[in-house]
Scaffold this motif. Structure first.
Motif, PDB file in Angstrom:
ATOM      1  N   MET A 552       0.805  -1.212   0.000  1.00 15.14           N
ATOM      2  CA  MET A 552       0.000   0.000   0.000  1.00 15.14           C
ATOM      3  C   MET A 552       0.845   1.272   0.000  1.00 15.14           C
ATOM      4  O   MET A 552       0.431   2.301  -0.539  1.00 15.14           O
ATOM      5  N   VAL A 553       2.027   1.232   0.611  1.00 14.41           N
ATOM      6  CA  VAL A 553       2.854   2.444   0.716  1.00 14.41           C
ATOM      7  C   VAL A 553       3.984   2.455  -0.306  1.00 14.41           C
ATOM      8  O   VAL A 553       4.803   3.373  -0.287  1.00 14.41           O
ATOM      9  N   THR A 554       4.045   1.470  -1.183  1.00 10.88           N
ATOM     10  CA  THR A 554       5.098   1.433  -2.197  1.00 10.88           C
ATOM     11  C   THR A 554       4.609   2.154  -3.443  1.00 10.88           C
ATOM     12  O   THR A 554       3.699   1.696  -4.113  1.00 10.88           O
ATOM     13  N   ARG A 555       5.234   3.302  -3.721  1.00 11.64           N
ATOM     14  CA  ARG A 555       4.898   4.073  -4.909  1.00 11.64           C
ATOM     15  C   ARG A 555       6.179   4.615  -5.526  1.00 11.64           C
ATOM     16  O   ARG A 555       7.070   5.103  -4.811  1.00 11.64           O
ATOM     17  N   VAL A 561       9.203   5.767   2.163  1.00 17.18           N
ATOM     18  CA  VAL A 561       7.839   5.906   2.681  1.00 17.18           C
ATOM     19  C   VAL A 561       7.693   4.978   3.879  1.00 17.18           C
ATOM     20  O   VAL A 561       8.078   3.800   3.813  1.00 17.18           O
ATOM     21  N   TRP A 562       7.139   5.517   4.963  1.00 15.89           N
ATOM     22  CA  TRP A 562       6.910   4.721   6.170  1.00 15.89           C
ATOM     23  C   TRP A 562       5.464   4.888   6.620  1.00 15.89           C
ATOM     24  O   TRP A 562       4.899   5.994   6.551  1.00 15.89           O
ATOM     25  N   LEU A 563       4.874   3.810   7.092  1.00 19.29           N
ATOM     26  CA  LEU A 563       3.566   3.829   7.740  1.00 19.29           C
ATOM     27  C   LEU A 563       3.816   3.686   9.238  1.00 19.29           C
ATOM     28  O   LEU A 563       4.387   2.678   9.681  1.00 19.29           O
ATOM     29  N   VAL A 564       3.431   4.694  10.023  1.00 18.53           N
ATOM     30  CA  VAL A 564       3.733   4.712  11.456  1.00 18.53           C
ATOM     31  C   VAL A 564       2.428   4.722  12.243  1.00 18.53           C
ATOM     32  O   VAL A 564       1.381   5.192  11.768  1.00 18.53           O
ATOM     33  N   GLY A 567       2.114   5.889  18.154  1.00 19.27           N
ATOM     34  CA  GLY A 567       3.340   6.210  18.881  1.00 19.27           C
ATOM     35  C   GLY A 567       4.511   6.523  17.974  1.00 19.27           C
ATOM     36  O   GLY A 567       5.659   6.527  18.430  1.00 19.27           O
ATOM     37  N   ARG A 568       4.242   6.762  16.682  1.00 19.73           N
ATOM     38  CA  ARG A 568       5.269   7.089  15.673  1.00 19.73           C
ATOM     39  C   ARG A 568       6.308   5.983  15.558  1.00 19.73           C
ATOM     40  O   ARG A 568       7.494   6.231  15.385  1.00 19.73           O
ATOM     41  N   ARG A 569       5.839   4.727  15.661  1.00 20.77           N
ATOM     42  CA  ARG A 569       6.665   3.549  15.417  1.00 20.77           C
ATOM     43  C   ARG A 569       6.348   3.003  14.026  1.00 20.77           C
ATOM     44  O   ARG A 569       5.186   2.999  13.609  1.00 20.77           O
ATOM     45  N   ILE A 570       7.353   2.511  13.334  1.00 21.35           N
ATOM     46  CA  ILE A 570       7.190   2.065  11.952  1.00 21.35           C
ATOM     47  C   ILE A 570       6.419   0.753  11.929  1.00 21.35           C
ATOM     48  O   ILE A 570       6.793  -0.227  12.579  1.00 21.35           O
ATOM     49  N   VAL A 571       5.329   0.734  11.153  1.00 23.59           N
ATOM     50  CA  VAL A 571       4.514  -0.458  10.973  1.00 23.59           C
ATOM     51  C   VAL A 571       4.787  -1.105   9.619  1.00 23.59           C
ATOM     52  O   VAL A 571       4.752  -2.326   9.477  1.00 23.59           O
ATOM     53  N   ALA A 572       5.069  -0.299   8.615  1.00 25.74           N
ATOM     54  CA  ALA A 572       5.375  -0.803   7.271  1.00 25.74           C
ATOM     55  C   ALA A 572       6.197   0.250   6.546  1.00 25.74           C
ATOM     56  O   ALA A 572       6.203   1.432   6.920  1.00 25.74           O
ATOM     57  N   ALA A 573       6.905  -0.185   5.505  1.00 29.20           N
ATOM     58  CA  ALA A 573       7.719   0.713   4.687  1.00 29.20           C
ATOM     59  C   ALA A 573       7.726   0.186   3.266  1.00 29.20           C
ATOM     60  O   ALA A 573       7.349  -0.967   3.001  1.00 29.20           O
ATOM     61  N   ASP A 574       8.170   1.034   2.340  1.00 24.84           N
ATOM     62  CA  ASP A 574       8.170   0.627   0.933  1.00 24.84           C
ATOM     63  C   ASP A 574       9.162  -0.506   0.708  1.00 24.84           C
ATOM     64  O   ASP A 574      10.134  -0.675   1.444  1.00 24.84           O
ATOM     65  N   ARG A 575       8.923  -1.278  -0.368  1.00 24.99           N
ATOM     66  CA  ARG A 575       9.709  -2.482  -0.629  1.00 24.99           C
ATOM     67  C   ARG A 575      11.176  -2.170  -0.893  1.00 24.99           C
ATOM     68  O   ARG A 575      12.045  -2.981  -0.613  1.00 24.99           O
ATOM     69  N   ALA A 576      11.461  -1.021  -1.481  1.00 27.42           N
ATOM     70  CA  ALA A 576      12.822  -0.736  -1.934  1.00 27.42           C
ATOM     71  C   ALA A 576      13.790  -0.566  -0.773  1.00 27.42           C
ATOM     72  O   ALA A 576      14.996  -0.762  -0.950  1.00 27.42           O
ATOM     73  N   HIS A 577      13.315  -0.203   0.413  1.00 24.97           N
ATOM     74  CA  HIS A 577      14.239   0.127   1.490  1.00 24.97           C
ATOM     75  C   HIS A 577      14.075  -0.749   2.729  1.00 24.97           C
ATOM     76  O   HIS A 577      14.980  -0.819   3.549  1.00 24.97           O
TER      77      HIS A 577
END
Length: 734
Positions: A552-555, A561-564, A567-577
């Motif tokens: 969903m966040v990979t564009r 791109v991070w989904l937090v 508590g501003r903790r990372i839940v998901a991030a883009d595939r490239a990183h």
């Protein structure tokens, strides 16, 4: 005893060398040796000089628009993807709802529409129609043009319909089968671009395959010439096959000229489908066009003078290096060949002259000693080095000269630095795209909850033992879940499909919502809870697959791109990183931006800043979930960071081209001088040692050439001289 009177004394005979059968092989080859690497070096350096003058020319003002144009294309692609996903979800939801209402007994039309409205509220109008006579059995919401629904043979599926008011609707028709009776379930929805805020400065258009405007938002531009051109281009490109791995549909950008010299950056993208992908909305031929006025004056980067100066310096260095290599490497090597060939043929009258360069001087001294031995002298061990600069040192000096030209281009000159000019439009686009990504994730989670609620409706109509079949079907039809299960009011898992449930044991189900189940661990756990109707306590739970959140966040073109979470903790991030679950955001400025966006008074459409501290400036943006639905209590947000060096800005373009010129110079110098060192310098040093050993009296070692070049020709001549010396010694012994 004196000689008889009248007789003449014969002069001493000069040793005459026996002609060897392989004399023809001693001729020097036309190719090989020192000539090819030196010629290749000169040619490559001249080519690099010309390329440097060409690529470092002045860039006109249009170069400053490249990043803005690419950004508009990405905005259009985000809109097309959101449009297609929204339409596909609507089509799929209606088909699944119709399948649930099918059975042995036909449900009442009013009951069908009421239950459909309680789960999904995305359609403007719904209806149940009898296909035989076209009778309307039940309806909710706005009127649906039934004449359009029943037109043609293939009435099932999605289609676009234009209402008398001028608005466009998408009608979805699916079959309600119950026993031997079939009815039609029809739903109408609006065509818009979800997730993109138009505002006062951005125009959005949704067009069909003929270029007709179906929906619009923002300032009206549909009648302008450049908008018509963009519509024609988007309509033509919508039929193209998309490239694998990119946007699932064709896309592009162009510059539009408006009144009073105004310029518009236009991006377009087709809401198509990739090869092998299933998408009902992708067959409708829709495209999204976005346009924004370019308000900043583009500035050209002046590099023509620098490019000409760098090319001129390299040209001079190429001539100097070529002259040095010809005088100190190639010419002495040719003279050594000529002198050794003269001695091998028996011409011993003239002494061997001295040579410049250490290796050539050593070989020349050895040849002079061999000439004396051929005249009857004794072997003598020549002293080392007779001064001069070696060929290895000469090649090293040439390499240093060329690297001194290339190294500043690679590391020092034309650096963009932290003061690079970043158009404000790029900052605004980063904010909009981040807001679009947040809206996309929010809608996907809400749609997932609606699917779970639909499964809960189906579970309510089945016995306890049959609930597993409903869960298996739900998991098979929805790839967004890792597991689907039914939880009792005491927290016990009653039935499940998929992976192991992660609902806390002994805890009652959560109310209807999307819930984050953990805040630590290796993998985030997010689940949608929907209560089973008419059965207090039971609930159907659908746990989202973490890879679904990543998708969903990979564009493309959005950077990191991070989904937090709240508590501003990372839940998901883009595939490239990639990411580490529940880790903090990388960078203090990102954490402060996320805190500002999630606080009270934050903008509903997100916030973006241009962060310049550090080596490279970057554009950071954050957007929180807005709107209601099942995710209203999550408090999540999407944070993105785009390094300015990734953008097609003039300063970075000049930097990359400068580095390219330096890299080409380094490559040419290392390749050609390394080639020269391998094929000439090392064999020449070995030749000097072998010639000195032969002059010192080594007659047993056979001299065999390794390569058919100048050094090999000298070695062959030395072998002929050795054979003649051996023959002379044998004659003396006899």
């Amino acid at each position: 005893m004196s000689a008889p009177r009248g007789s003449r004394r014969r002069p001493a005979r000069r040793p005459r060398m026996r002609r060897h059968r392989t004399r023809r092989r001693a001729d020097m080859p036309l190719l090989g040796g020192a000539r090819p690497p030196i010629a290749a070096l000169l040619a490559l350096l001249l080519a690099v000089a010309g390329l440097t003058a060409l690529v470092l020319g002045d860039r006109d003002g249009g170069a400053a628009d490249a990043a803005v144009l690419a950004s508009q294309q990405h905005v259009a692609e985000d809109g097309a993807l959101a449009l297609r996903a929204s339409l596909d979800e609507s089509i799929t939801d209606l088909e699944r709802a119709a399948a649930q209402f099918g059975g042995a007994a036909a449900a009442e039309p009013d009951v069908v529409l009421d239950r459909l409205g309680r789960i999904y509220n995305k359609w403007r109008g719904t209806a149940v129609v009898d296909p035989d006579g076209g009778t309307l059995l039940a309806a909710r919401g706005e009127n649906i043009p039934l004449a359009t629904v029943l037109k043609g043979r293939d009435v099932l599926g999605p289609r676009l319909v234009r209402l008398p008011s001028g608005e466009t609707r998408m009608l979805v028709v699916t079959a309600l089968r119950a026993g031997d009776r079939t009815r039609l379930l029809v739903a109408s929805g609006s065509l818009n671009v979800p997730g993109i805020s138009a505002g006062e400065d951005r125009s959005l258009l949704v067009v069909d395959s003929a270029g007709t405007v179906l929906a619009s938002d923002g300032p009206s531009v549909a009648r302008t010439a450049w908008a018509k051109k963009a519509r024609r281009t988007a309509a033509a490109d919508s039929a193209k096959t998309p490239e694998p791995g990119g946007h699932p549909g064709a896309g592009g950008h162009l510059v539009g000229q408006g009144r009073d010299g105004a310029r518009f950056a236009v991006g377009y993208a087709a809401a198509g489908r990739a090869p092998g992908e299933t998408s009902a909305a992708g067959t409708l031929g829709l495209s999204v066009i976005t346009a924004v006025e370019i308000t900043e004056d583009p500035s050209a980067v002046r590099t023509q003078t620098f490019g000409l100066a760098a090319a001129g310096i390299l040209l001079v260095l190429a001539l100097v290096v070529g002259w040095v290599l010809l005088r100190t490497v190639q010419r002495p090597l040719l003279r050594l060949y000529l002198e050794s060939r003269r001695l091998a043929r028996g011409d011993l009258d003239r002494p061997v002259p001295s040579f410049p360069g250490r290796e050539a001087a050593r070989t020349g001294a050895a040849l002079e000693s061999l000439r004396r031995q051929l005249l009857g002298g004794r072997p003598t061990r020549a002293g080392r080095a007779r001064g001069g600069f070696g060929t290895r040192g000469t090649v090293a000096v040439c390499a240093v000269l060329l690297l001194a030209w290339a190294a500043p281009l690679l590391f020092l000159v034309n650096r963009a630095g932290t003061t690079v000019s970043v158009p404000q439009q790029l900052v605004e686009d980063q904010r909009r795209r981040t807001d679009t990504a947040a809206d996309r994730v929010r809608k996907a989670l809400n749609e997932g909850w609606a699917d779970v609620a639909s499964a809960a409706q189906a579970v309510a109509g089945h016995q306890q033992d049959d609930a597993g079949a409903v869960l298996e079907k739900t998991l098979r039809e929805h790839s967004r879940y890792r597991s689907v299960y039914v939880v009792g009011k005491d927290g016990t898992v009653l039935a499940r499909a998929g992976a192991t449930p992660r609902h806390p044991e002994g805890r009652a189900p959560h109310p209807d919502s999307v819930v984050q189940l953990n805040t630590s661990g290796k993998e985030p756990a997010v689940a949608a809870y929907a209560a089973v109707p008419g059965d207090s306590g039971r609930a159907v739970v659908g746990e989202y697959d973490p890879q679904f959140l990543v998708s969903m966040v990979t564009r493309p073109g959005l950077g990191h791109v991070w989904l937090v979470d709240k508590g501003r903790r990372i839940v998901a991030a883009d595939r490239a990183h990639g990411f580490r679950a529940f880790a903090p955001l990388p960078g203090r400025h990102l954490q402060d931006l996320a805190l500002t966006t999630s606080g009270a008074g934050a903008k509903s459409s997100g916030t973006a800043v241009l962060h310049r501290s550090g080596g490279t400036p970057d554009i950071a943006a954050a957007a929180a979930f807005t709107g209601g639905g099942a995710v209203k209590d999550l408090g999540w947000q999407v944070v993105s960071s785009q390094p300015a060096s990734w953008l097609d800005l003039p300063e970075y373009t000049a930097q990359r081209r400068t580095m390219l010129a330096g890299l080409l110079g380094v490559t040419a110098a290392v390749a050609c001088l390394g080639w020269l060192h391998i094929v000439v310098v090392q064999p020449l040093r070995s030749l000097a040692a072998r010639a000195e050993a032969l002059a010192a009296g080594d007659r047993r070692t056979v001299l065999f050439p390794q390569h058919h070049d100048e050094v090999g020709a000298v070695v062959r001549n030395l072998e002929l001289i050795r054979q003649e010396l051996v023959r002379q010694r044998q004659e003396r012994n006899r």
